[in-house]
Enzyme design. Structure first.
Site, short mmCIF file in Angstrom:
data_model
loop_
_atom_site.label_atom_id
_atom_site.label_comp_id
_atom_site.label_asym_id
_atom_site.label_seq_id
_atom_site.Cartn_x
_atom_site.Cartn_y
_atom_site.Cartn_z
N ARG A 232 -14.20 -6.69 2.04
CA ARG A 232 -12.91 -6.51 1.68
C ARG A 232 -12.12 -7.68 2.04
O ARG A 232 -11.20 -8.29 1.24
CB ARG A 232 -12.29 -5.48 2.48
CG ARG A 232 -12.70 -4.05 1.84
CD ARG A 232 -12.12 -3.64 0.45
NE ARG A 232 -10.70 -3.91 0.58
CZ ARG A 232 -9.75 -2.87 0.79
NH1 ARG A 232 -10.31 -1.63 1.30
NH2 ARG A 232 -8.38 -2.98 0.73
N GLN B 284 -10.26 -2.71 -3.70
CA GLN B 284 -11.64 -2.31 -3.37
C GLN B 284 -12.71 -2.50 -4.32
O GLN B 284 -13.74 -2.85 -3.99
CB GLN B 284 -11.42 -0.79 -3.26
CG GLN B 284 -12.58 -0.01 -2.77
CD GLN B 284 -12.91 -0.11 -1.37
OE1 GLN B 284 -12.10 -0.17 -0.41
NE2 GLN B 284 -14.33 -0.65 -0.98
N HIS C 191 -6.90 1.26 -7.12
CA HIS C 191 -7.38 0.52 -6.01
C HIS C 191 -8.15 -0.45 -6.44
O HIS C 191 -9.19 -0.68 -5.94
CB HIS C 191 -8.16 1.33 -4.91
CG HIS C 191 -8.06 1.03 -3.61
ND1 HIS C 191 -7.46 -0.31 -3.17
CD2 HIS C 191 -8.64 1.72 -2.48
CE1 HIS C 191 -7.63 -0.40 -2.07
NE2 HIS C 191 -8.33 0.54 -1.55
N ASP D 182 -16.53 8.75 -2.85
CA ASP D 182 -15.24 8.70 -2.00
C ASP D 182 -15.28 10.01 -1.31
O ASP D 182 -15.78 10.92 -1.65
CB ASP D 182 -14.20 8.48 -2.72
CG ASP D 182 -13.04 7.79 -2.14
OD1 ASP D 182 -13.20 7.73 -0.81
OD2 ASP D 182 -11.78 7.34 -2.60
N ARG E 163 0.81 -1.09 -0.01
CA ARG E 163 -0.06 0.06 0.17
C ARG E 163 0.81 1.28 -0.07
O ARG E 163 1.65 1.34 1.16
CB ARG E 163 -0.73 -0.05 1.26
CG ARG E 163 -1.75 1.12 1.25
CD ARG E 163 -2.88 1.03 2.35
NE ARG E 163 -3.79 2.00 2.58
CZ ARG E 163 -4.91 2.01 1.91
NH1 ARG E 163 -5.55 0.93 1.32
NH2 ARG E 163 -5.95 3.14 2.37
N CYS F 13 -16.13 3.35 -0.26
CA CYS F 13 -14.79 2.69 0.47
C CYS F 13 -14.46 2.94 2.08
O CYS F 13 -13.88 2.28 2.50
CB CYS F 13 -13.84 2.75 -0.57
SG CYS F 13 -13.08 4.41 -0.68
#
Length: 310
Positions: free
Chosen positions: A293, A137, A134, A225, A107, A265
């Protein structure tokens, strides 16, 4: 060995297998304690190295728990814990990690850091987030969508707000599965046109909308987001908030959709990118999304280790 760096690298059948495998693994665990190992323990004896150069809640929790449920073990490496933060090359770090782990998740910020790690690693590398994309996700998001709204085929998903890394991965996914992606994004924060052109060349149905209302109309899901990141200074934060204000997900927008669900998310900021009424309302599935997730990461891990069975 299969890296998992971008959904754009996959075929449609790969993403479909990931979604089906995540759903099957979740169903098979119904009623089990969270720490119980899956009956087949497919990654017993394997080690996942989790490398964090960016803060994390859901990525850290989901990969750690997911690997344990698959029967494996995890090692957490924060930037402050590693020589990488003091000048060791990414290539050397990649080769060292390859001697101690069977798979690695990174990450980070720059996508090139991820790409270089993957180039030099002798083990699969997973994109846990970069500034560019991402993908993990989106596997969880699409899995959550199908739980609540059925198969994606022919459905319309609306993305509202920032054309960021999550939006880019949704564009990649639209090229792999048969759904329409409606984007309502301010021009100054648009998804890179090259990403949209590449996805359309693969058959993606992407609709660019002038307003949030246009994107939301007929949509089965409204997705957004946060507008401001922790690294933004006050002036930047104020500018971004002003640009995105017309794209706030409100109940009025939800009412334009086709009985839509709300996806985010997380972390979410109520009455910023989404109204509290929507965030805490009956159509919000953000905590199912967060839970998924873990199930999605398990599918990704199995894909990378050559053990994916839907």
């Amino acid at each position: 060995m299969s890296h998992f760096l971008d959904l754009a690298d996959l075929q449609g059948e790969d993403l479909r297998h990931l979604l089906d495998a995540g759903a099957a693994r979740k169903a098979a665990r119904a009623g089990l304690p969270k720490g119980a190992v899956d009956a087949d323990a497919p990654l017993a004896g394997h080690v996942l190295a989790m490398i964090f150069e960016k803060p994390s809640t859901r990525t850290r929790l989901s990969f750690d728990l997911g690997m344990r449920q698959l029967g494996g073990q995890t090692m957490v490496l924060n930037q402050s814990d590693m020589q990488l933060g003091r000048g060791e090359s990414i290539s050397d770090t990649a080769q060292v990690i390859s001697r101690f782990a069977d798979v690695a998740m990174l990450r980070t910020g720059p996508h090139e850091t991820l790409s270089e790690l993957a180039r030099h690693a002798q083990i699969p590398v997973i994109n846990g987030l970069t500034a560019h994309s991402h993908p993990c996700q989106i596997v969880a998001d699409l899995m959550t969508f199908e739980e609540h709204k059925g198969r994606l085929n022919g459905q319309r998903l609306a993305w509202l707000g920032d054309g960021n890394n999550v939006a880019v991965s949704f564009v990649h996914a639209a090229a792999l599965l048969d759904f329409e992606l409606a984007l309502a994004v301010p021009d100054s924060f648009a998804v890179p046109p090259a990403e949209i052109e590449a996805a359309r060349a693969k058959g993606a149905k992407i609709t660019l909308c002038e307003t949030a209302e246009a994107a939301a109309t007929g949509a089965s899901a409204l997705i957004t987001d946060c507008w401001v990141s922790m690294s933004d200074d006050p002036a930047t934060a104020e500018k971004r908030a002003a640009s995105f204000a017309p794209y706030q997900v409100t109940q009025a927008l939800m009412d334009l959709g086709d009985d839509p669900i709300f996806l985010h998310c997380l972390p979410a900021y109520r009455d910023s990118e989404v109204s509290a009424q929507v965030m805490d309302g009956p159509r919000s599935v953000v905590f199912d999304e967060a839970e998924n997730r873990a199930h999605a990461q398990k599918a990704v891990l199995l894909y990378c280790m050559g053990k994916l069975h839907a």
